[in-house]
Scaffold this motif. Structure first.
Motif, PDB file in Angstrom:
ATOM      1  N   THR A 131       0.837  -1.198   0.000  1.00  0.00           N
ATOM      2  CA  THR A 131       0.000   0.000   0.000  1.00  0.00           C
ATOM      3  C   THR A 131       0.871   1.246   0.000  1.00  0.00           C
ATOM      4  O   THR A 131       1.875   1.305   0.715  1.00  0.00           O
ATOM      5  CB  THR A 131      -0.910   0.029   1.246  1.00  0.00           C
ATOM      6  OG1 THR A 131      -1.677  -1.170   1.307  1.00  0.00           O
ATOM      7  CG2 THR A 131      -1.852   1.223   1.217  1.00  0.00           C
ATOM      8  N   GLY A 133       0.221   5.627   0.136  1.00  0.00           N
ATOM      9  CA  GLY A 133      -0.845   6.596   0.309  1.00  0.00           C
ATOM     10  C   GLY A 133      -0.369   7.842   1.002  1.00  0.00           C
ATOM     11  O   GLY A 133       0.824   8.042   1.245  1.00  0.00           O
ATOM     12  N   ARG A 134      -1.337   8.677   1.336  1.00  0.00           N
ATOM     13  CA  ARG A 134      -1.025   9.897   2.070  1.00  0.00           C
ATOM     14  C   ARG A 134      -2.194  10.268   2.963  1.00  0.00           C
ATOM     15  O   ARG A 134      -3.360  10.189   2.540  1.00  0.00           O
ATOM     16  CB  ARG A 134      -0.723  11.046   1.113  1.00  0.00           C
ATOM     17  CG  ARG A 134      -0.310  12.306   1.860  1.00  0.00           C
ATOM     18  CD  ARG A 134       0.177  13.391   0.946  1.00  0.00           C
ATOM     19  NE  ARG A 134       0.577  14.563   1.726  1.00  0.00           N
ATOM     20  CZ  ARG A 134       0.907  15.728   1.207  1.00  0.00           C
ATOM     21  NH1 ARG A 134       0.912  15.873  -0.106  1.00  0.00           N
ATOM     22  NH2 ARG A 134       1.244  16.738   1.976  1.00  0.00           N
ATOM     23  N   THR A 135      -1.874  10.661   4.186  1.00  0.00           N
ATOM     24  CA  THR A 135      -2.848  11.208   5.108  1.00  0.00           C
ATOM     25  C   THR A 135      -2.657  12.722   5.128  1.00  0.00           C
ATOM     26  O   THR A 135      -1.562  13.211   5.418  1.00  0.00           O
ATOM     27  CB  THR A 135      -2.656  10.637   6.527  1.00  0.00           C
ATOM     28  OG1 THR A 135      -2.784   9.213   6.468  1.00  0.00           O
ATOM     29  CG2 THR A 135      -3.704  11.195   7.479  1.00  0.00           C
ATOM     30  N   ASP A 141      -7.590  10.514   3.935  1.00  0.00           N
ATOM     31  CA  ASP A 141      -6.539   9.546   3.625  1.00  0.00           C
ATOM     32  C   ASP A 141      -6.831   8.915   2.268  1.00  0.00           C
ATOM     33  O   ASP A 141      -7.905   8.352   2.054  1.00  0.00           O
ATOM     34  CB  ASP A 141      -6.483   8.464   4.710  1.00  0.00           C
ATOM     35  CG  ASP A 141      -5.300   7.535   4.533  1.00  0.00           C
ATOM     36  OD1 ASP A 141      -5.263   6.786   3.530  1.00  0.00           O
ATOM     37  OD2 ASP A 141      -4.412   7.530   5.401  1.00  0.00           O
ATOM     38  N   LEU A 142      -5.888   9.023   1.343  1.00  0.00           N
ATOM     39  CA  LEU A 142      -6.022   8.450   0.000  1.00  0.00           C
ATOM     40  C   LEU A 142      -4.901   7.450  -0.209  1.00  0.00           C
ATOM     41  O   LEU A 142      -3.733   7.769   0.027  1.00  0.00           O
ATOM     42  CB  LEU A 142      -5.949   9.551  -1.059  1.00  0.00           C
ATOM     43  CG  LEU A 142      -6.036   9.098  -2.520  1.00  0.00           C
ATOM     44  CD1 LEU A 142      -7.382   8.464  -2.815  1.00  0.00           C
ATOM     45  CD2 LEU A 142      -5.780  10.288  -3.455  1.00  0.00           C
ATOM     46  N   SER A 143      -5.249   6.228  -0.623  1.00  0.00           N
ATOM     47  CA  SER A 143      -4.225   5.199  -0.801  1.00  0.00           C
ATOM     48  C   SER A 143      -4.567   4.284  -1.964  1.00  0.00           C
ATOM     49  O   SER A 143      -5.715   4.203  -2.400  1.00  0.00           O
ATOM     50  CB  SER A 143      -4.063   4.371   0.477  1.00  0.00           C
ATOM     51  OG  SER A 143      -5.267   3.671   0.782  1.00  0.00           O
ATOM     52  N   ALA A 144      -3.543   3.586  -2.455  1.00  0.00           N
ATOM     53  CA  ALA A 144      -3.699   2.565  -3.492  1.00  0.00           C
ATOM     54  C   ALA A 144      -2.990   1.311  -3.005  1.00  0.00           C
ATOM     55  O   ALA A 144      -1.968   1.395  -2.313  1.00  0.00           O
ATOM     56  CB  ALA A 144      -3.098   3.040  -4.807  1.00  0.00           C
ATOM     57  N   TYR A 145      -3.536   0.149  -3.326  1.00  0.00           N
ATOM     58  CA  TYR A 145      -2.961  -1.097  -2.832  1.00  0.00           C
ATOM     59  C   TYR A 145      -3.003  -2.180  -3.906  1.00  0.00           C
ATOM     60  O   TYR A 145      -3.794  -2.114  -4.853  1.00  0.00           O
ATOM     61  CB  TYR A 145      -3.710  -1.585  -1.584  1.00  0.00           C
ATOM     62  CG  TYR A 145      -5.115  -2.060  -1.890  1.00  0.00           C
ATOM     63  CD1 TYR A 145      -5.370  -3.396  -2.186  1.00  0.00           C
ATOM     64  CD2 TYR A 145      -6.188  -1.178  -1.910  1.00  0.00           C
ATOM     65  CE1 TYR A 145      -6.645  -3.837  -2.490  1.00  0.00           C
ATOM     66  CE2 TYR A 145      -7.461  -1.601  -2.214  1.00  0.00           C
ATOM     67  CZ  TYR A 145      -7.687  -2.934  -2.500  1.00  0.00           C
ATOM     68  OH  TYR A 145      -8.947  -3.356  -2.823  1.00  0.00           O
ATOM     69  N   ILE A 165      -8.221   1.363  -4.911  1.00  0.00           N
ATOM     70  CA  ILE A 165      -7.964   2.684  -4.342  1.00  0.00           C
ATOM     71  C   ILE A 165      -8.942   2.885  -3.200  1.00  0.00           C
ATOM     72  O   ILE A 165     -10.119   2.488  -3.294  1.00  0.00           O
ATOM     73  CB  ILE A 165      -8.153   3.783  -5.408  1.00  0.00           C
ATOM     74  CG1 ILE A 165      -7.155   3.596  -6.551  1.00  0.00           C
ATOM     75  CG2 ILE A 165      -8.008   5.172  -4.794  1.00  0.00           C
ATOM     76  CD1 ILE A 165      -7.425   4.495  -7.747  1.00  0.00           C
TER      77      ILE A 165
END
Length: 198
Positions: A131, A133-135, A141-145, A165
């Motif tokens: 994963t 992402g960024r907080t 909080d946006l993330s990709a895994y 996402i």
């Protein structure tokens, strides 16, 4: 049953979601007790037992080492769960599984982070989830895994491997009220059984 049926060759740990969503009666989505505590100054712990989510009931335990001034954190989670009946009440099916992961995460001061979680998933497959992402300062909080396990792309089925996402939004930011709840939005190619977690 209406809708698209599952053609999974793995235990159907997520592809039967439609069967859980079809009940017109009162359902119990979750019902559990949880205990939180500190095992040491920088080590936090949780134990949960009951109906953990719409599809699974059981026991779950987690420990997290997260020093306040360190960009690194390490965690371990273990769960023993049984699949719930489709009616959303208190019955259980005969599918039981141990699932658990160890996780390492690195977060920068700007809130960007990278995480790896390795272990056993709900279908009994073993592998890791990566994963990034960024907080943000406002709590979003946006993330990709992406998850890769010992299930072949062919056995996994359409999509080849689990990926997606996620966006998490604090309820307080949406409605201007005091709350620790978070609204979660996920976008993924297709729900399959490989790489599935609680």
């Amino acid at each position: 049953n209406e809708g698209r049926g599952s053609n999974s060759v793995l235990p159907r740990v997520r592809t039967e979601q439609l069967l859980y969503d079809q009940s017109d009666d009162v359902v119990v989505k979750d019902l559990y007790v949880a205990q939180y505590g500190k095992l040491a100054p920088d080590v936090f712990a949780r134990v949960t037992a009951g109906y953990l989510e719409q599809m699974y009931a059981g026991v779950s335990a987690e420990a997290l080492w997260a020093p306040f001034n360190s960009p690194w954190s390490f965690g371990a989670e273990a769960n023993y769960v049984a699949k719930r009946e489709y009616d959303g009440l208190f019955g259980l099916q005969d599918y039981e599984v141990f699932t658990g992961h160890v996780t390492v995460q690195y977060m920068t001061r700007s809130g960007a982070y990278a995480q790896v979680a390795a272990g056993q998933y709900l279908a009994g497959d073993k592998g890791a989830t990566f994963t990034v992402g960024r907080t943000f300062k406002n709590g979003w909080d946006l993330s990709a895994y992406a998850t890769f396990t010992d299930v072949s792309f062919e056995d996994f089925g359409e999509g080849s491997f689990d990926k997606g996402i996620r966006l998490e939004i604090p309820v307080a930011a949406l409605f201007g009220m005091q709350s620790r709840d978070r609204s979660r939005i996920g976008i993924r190619s297709i729900t399959r059984d490989g790489g599935a977690r609680l």
